[in-house]
Scaffold this motif. Sequence first.
Motif, PDB file in Angstrom:
ATOM      1  N   TYR A   2      11.662 -28.874 -14.470  1.00 30.06           N
ATOM      2  CA  TYR A   2      11.876 -29.367 -15.646  1.00 30.06           C
ATOM      3  C   TYR A   2      13.344 -29.372 -16.032  1.00 30.06           C
ATOM      4  O   TYR A   2      14.176 -28.562 -15.555  1.00 30.06           O
ATOM      5  N   VAL A   3      13.902 -30.257 -16.866  1.00 24.02           N
ATOM      6  CA  VAL A   3      15.175 -30.344 -17.186  1.00 24.02           C
ATOM      7  C   VAL A   3      15.331 -29.413 -18.467  1.00 24.02           C
ATOM      8  O   VAL A   3      13.994 -29.413 -19.108  1.00 24.02           O
ATOM      9  N   SER A   4      16.162 -28.534 -18.652  1.00 26.14           N
ATOM     10  CA  SER A   4      15.920 -27.435 -19.486  1.00 26.14           C
ATOM     11  C   SER A   4      17.457 -27.077 -20.245  1.00 26.14           C
ATOM     12  O   SER A   4      18.560 -27.483 -19.648  1.00 26.14           O
ATOM     13  N   PRO A   5      17.634 -26.920 -21.528  1.00 27.94           N
ATOM     14  CA  PRO A   5      18.876 -26.688 -22.095  1.00 27.94           C
ATOM     15  C   PRO A   5      18.931 -25.205 -21.962  1.00 27.94           C
ATOM     16  O   PRO A   5      20.377 -24.755 -22.363  1.00 27.94           O
ATOM     17  N   CYS A   6      18.375 -24.300 -21.352  1.00 28.54           N
ATOM     18  CA  CYS A   6      18.561 -23.029 -20.974  1.00 28.54           C
ATOM     19  C   CYS A   6      19.680 -22.745 -20.040  1.00 28.54           C
ATOM     20  O   CYS A   6      20.000 -23.245 -19.243  1.00 28.54           O
ATOM     21  N   GLU A  28       9.518 -23.513 -29.076  1.00 26.39           N
ATOM     22  CA  GLU A  28       9.851 -24.631 -28.138  1.00 26.39           C
ATOM     23  C   GLU A  28      10.041 -23.908 -26.758  1.00 26.39           C
ATOM     24  O   GLU A  28       9.783 -24.453 -25.585  1.00 26.39           O
ATOM     25  N   VAL A  29      10.663 -22.671 -26.798  1.00 32.81           N
ATOM     26  CA  VAL A  29      10.989 -21.864 -25.551  1.00 32.81           C
ATOM     27  C   VAL A  29       9.639 -21.687 -24.985  1.00 32.81           C
ATOM     28  O   VAL A  29       9.364 -21.848 -23.732  1.00 32.81           O
ATOM     29  N   MET A  35       5.122 -28.999 -22.429  1.00 25.84           N
ATOM     30  CA  MET A  35       5.484 -30.169 -23.345  1.00 25.84           C
ATOM     31  C   MET A  35       5.817 -31.447 -22.345  1.00 25.84           C
ATOM     32  O   MET A  35       5.856 -31.388 -20.928  1.00 25.84           O
ATOM     33  N   THR A  36       5.590 -32.614 -23.079  1.00 24.07           N
ATOM     34  CA  THR A  36       5.250 -33.917 -22.306  1.00 24.07           C
ATOM     35  C   THR A  36       7.100 -33.953 -22.011  1.00 24.07           C
ATOM     36  O   THR A  36       7.950 -33.589 -22.366  1.00 24.07           O
ATOM     37  N   TYR A  37       7.436 -35.145 -21.070  1.00 24.80           N
ATOM     38  CA  TYR A  37       8.929 -35.436 -20.753  1.00 24.80           C
ATOM     39  C   TYR A  37       9.381 -35.932 -22.073  1.00 24.80           C
ATOM     40  O   TYR A  37      10.647 -35.586 -22.589  1.00 24.80           O
ATOM     41  N   MET A  41      12.655 -34.391 -24.005  1.00 24.13           N
ATOM     42  CA  MET A  41      13.802 -35.123 -24.375  1.00 24.13           C
ATOM     43  C   MET A  41      13.976 -35.295 -25.883  1.00 24.13           C
ATOM     44  O   MET A  41      15.409 -35.082 -25.895  1.00 24.13           O
ATOM     45  N   ALA A  42      13.188 -35.139 -26.848  1.00 26.90           N
ATOM     46  CA  ALA A  42      13.274 -35.247 -28.000  1.00 26.90           C
ATOM     47  C   ALA A  42      13.909 -33.817 -28.555  1.00 26.90           C
ATOM     48  O   ALA A  42      15.027 -33.931 -29.454  1.00 26.90           O
ATOM     49  N   VAL A  43      13.779 -32.664 -27.935  1.00 21.88           N
ATOM     50  CA  VAL A  43      14.330 -31.323 -28.301  1.00 21.88           C
ATOM     51  C   VAL A  43      15.650 -31.541 -27.817  1.00 21.88           C
ATOM     52  O   VAL A  43      16.602 -31.248 -28.541  1.00 21.88           O
ATOM     53  N   MET A  44      15.901 -31.996 -26.402  1.00 19.76           N
ATOM     54  CA  MET A  44      17.342 -32.169 -25.936  1.00 19.76           C
ATOM     55  C   MET A  44      18.193 -32.963 -26.821  1.00 19.76           C
ATOM     56  O   MET A  44      19.295 -32.622 -27.067  1.00 19.76           O
ATOM     57  N   ASN A  45      17.673 -34.175 -27.154  1.00 19.06           N
ATOM     58  CA  ASN A  45      18.443 -34.925 -28.054  1.00 19.06           C
ATOM     59  C   ASN A  45      18.690 -34.299 -29.533  1.00 19.06           C
ATOM     60  O   ASN A  45      20.071 -34.370 -29.992  1.00 19.06           O
ATOM     61  N   ARG A  46      18.001 -33.706 -30.129  1.00 23.49           N
ATOM     62  CA  ARG A  46      18.101 -32.708 -31.178  1.00 23.49           C
ATOM     63  C   ARG A  46      19.096 -31.725 -31.105  1.00 23.49           C
ATOM     64  O   ARG A  46      20.179 -31.603 -31.794  1.00 23.49           O
TER      65      ARG A  46
END
Length: 74
Positions: A2-6, A28-29, A35-37, A41-46
């Motif tokens: 998964y892509v992750s901001p971690c 979210e964590v 979560m779906t892709y 991505m919505a979280v990443m954008n936020r």
Amino acid sequence: MYVSPCISICRIDAFTGECIGCGRSQKEVANWTKMTYNERMAVMNRLGYGKRTSTQNRMAREAARINRRRSGNY
């Protein structure tokens, strides 16, 4: 995978309920792998990914966290 901001600084801020490393909420964590892709991505954008460098992201989150504490909006 998964892509992750971690960024492996995993601690939840007691005032905001957000991770001080990545900025995600505790929920979210916990639910990231479920979560779906598009949800991820919505979280990443936020969080501002794709708009700033990771250093600028962390600085912006820290400034926002400080401003919320000062204003009492946490």
